[in-house]
Design a protein around this motif. Structure first.
Motif, mmCIF file in Angstrom:
data_model
loop_
_atom_site.group_PDB
_atom_site.id
_atom_site.type_symbol
_atom_site.label_atom_id
_atom_site.label_comp_id
_atom_site.label_asym_id
_atom_site.label_seq_id
_atom_site.Cartn_x
_atom_site.Cartn_y
_atom_site.Cartn_z
ATOM 1 N N ARG A 287 0.830 -1.210 0.000
ATOM 2 C CA ARG A 287 0.000 0.000 0.000
ATOM 3 C C ARG A 287 0.861 1.255 0.000
ATOM 4 O O ARG A 287 0.545 2.243 -0.662
ATOM 5 N N SER B 246 -0.127 3.712 -3.134
ATOM 6 C CA SER B 246 -0.970 4.894 -2.882
ATOM 7 C C SER B 246 -0.311 6.226 -3.252
ATOM 8 O O SER B 246 -0.944 7.060 -3.911
ATOM 9 N N VAL C 224 -5.934 -2.926 -3.423
ATOM 10 C CA VAL C 224 -5.160 -3.111 -2.196
ATOM 11 C C VAL C 224 -5.953 -2.623 -0.990
ATOM 12 O O VAL C 224 -5.970 -3.269 0.066
ATOM 13 N N ALA C 225 -6.634 -1.475 -1.132
ATOM 14 C CA ALA C 225 -7.454 -0.967 -0.034
ATOM 15 C C ALA C 225 -8.588 -1.948 0.292
ATOM 16 O O ALA C 225 -8.900 -2.178 1.466
ATOM 17 N N ASP D 119 -7.152 -4.854 2.202
ATOM 18 C CA ASP D 119 -6.850 -4.471 3.575
ATOM 19 C C ASP D 119 -8.128 -4.439 4.420
ATOM 20 O O ASP D 119 -8.141 -4.913 5.564
ATOM 21 N N ARG E 19 -4.639 0.585 -6.400
ATOM 22 C CA ARG E 19 -4.812 1.188 -5.074
ATOM 23 C C ARG E 19 -6.134 0.766 -4.456
ATOM 24 O O ARG E 19 -6.192 0.403 -3.269
#
Length: 368
Positions: free
Chosen positions: A239, A243, A282-283, A286, A279
């Motif tokens: 991340r 990001s 990945v968010a 998470d 992004r």
């Protein structure tokens, strides 16, 4: 793409020394793995004119030839020392602040402008294969690529074992129409290569997340909290690489920059779109890991509660014969039914009946 850049046929300097740079001073700490003994930092140097690579050239003369022929030089460097990169910086007129960042690495992805030149930092990432995810598994390995961009040069500085650019250079040389757009075409290709690697890493990490999710919600009891925390830590590394990249790419895609022609802005816009999607992916991973972690903690707490209820239920059942045996074990001389013929079997019957009734009650209420 993987692999490492390999030197092309460039004129050799003195043995054990790079043709363009001075040797490494002894004892200098390094943040990346050392190069092989006798290997210089320059791994490739080529002059490109009208999208075509020219004959092999000495790195000392590459910039001069590129300017004279109206082309640009692409210099690839791996893990240079301050002195080695300083020699190149003096020759190409690189800004000292950018040179310092390129030497010591560990930089946040960014884009900086120095007059008409650009300096861009990109974090690279690769997925570390493993048979089974553990609480200490390394999942994501990161490195860095720095790009110096000028009117007649592009210099790529790489740190880390992975993220080699040899395959990328070869692929670009097969696209002369793109290379005709100048040094910014190399910057675009490097950024696109890095973001594509992010896509691959995110997809591989997603498989680990799916495996952990299946383990947490399986019928068997598993201890996945340590593995979940480890994967969240590894995902944080990815991340941090993905990001911050959105802002530099947006600048290259939307703002007028002397080093980036108008025709290249649509290319960077495409890379920006890919970076935003990674992004978001990945968010999302998470957030999913956070939910799985909370579910794992809830299941652990629920399992502990179930165990405690079972222990309490059995303790309640065992308390009946314990209490009766304790009363009749006090050995007082005048106790009711102490000398009664049927006292012993009656007590046993009372104990068994009470235990059976308690067991059925606990079983009916889900405690056993």
């Amino acid at each position: 793409m993987t692999g490492t850049e390999t030197p092309r046929d460039t004129p050799a300097g003195p043995p054990g020394e790079s043709p363009a740079l001075r040797p490494r001073p002894a004892g200098r700490p390094r943040t990346t793995p050392s190069r092989p003994d006798g290997a210089g930092p320059v791994v490739d140097c080529g002059v490109y004119v009208a999208g075509r690579r020219q004959e092999p050239v000495d790195p000392h003369d590459a910039l001069t030839q590129a300017v004279e022929q109206g082309g640009f030089v692409w210099l690839g460097i791996y893990a240079p020392t301050e002195e080695e990169l300083g020699a190149i910086a003096e020759h190409y007129g690189l800004h000292p602040l950018a040179v310092e960042d390129a030497v010591y690495a560990h930089q946040r992805p960014k884009l900086e402008g120095y007059d008409d030149d650009l300096f861009m930092v990109l974090k690279t990432a690769t997925y570390v294969e493993h048979d089974r995810l553990t609480a200490t598994s390394e999942v994501v390995e990161t490195g860095e690529v720095m790009v110096f961009l000028g009117a007649h040069y592009v210099i790529t500085v790489r740190h880390g074992e992975h993220g080699g650019l040899a395959d990328l250079r070869q692929s670009l040389e097969e696209q002369p129409d793109l290379l005709c757009l100048g040094p910014s075409a190399v910057l675009y290709a490097v950024a696109d290569h890095v973001v594509d690697a992010f896509v691959d890493v995110a997809s591989a990490v997603e498989d680990d997340v799916d495996e952990l999710e299946a383990s947490v919600f399986s019928d068997r009891r598993t201890d996945d909290i340590g593995r979940l925390y480890q994967l969240k830590r590894e995902l944080m590394s990815l991340r941090r690489a993905v990001s911050p990249l959105e802002v530099p790419l947006q600048r290259l895609a939307e703002r007028r920059t002397p080093a980036v022609p108008e025709a290249m802005r649509s290319y960077f816009r495409d890379v920006q779109d890919h970076a935003i999607r990674v992004r978001d992916q990945v968010a999302g991973l998470d957030e999913l890991l956070t939910s799985i972690l909370q579910a794992s903690l809830a299941r652990t707490s629920q399992a502990d509660n179930e165990d405690m209820r079972k222990i309490s239920a059995w303790a309640g059942i065992i308390a009946v014969p314990t209490a009766i045996a304790g009363i009749y074990g006090m050995n007082f001389e005048f106790m009711p039914e102490l000398r009664w013929r049927y006292g012993y079997p009656l007590v046993l019957l009372v104990i068994v009946t009470a235990c059976v009734l308690l067991y059925r009650g606990f079983k009916r209420n889900g405690w056993l």
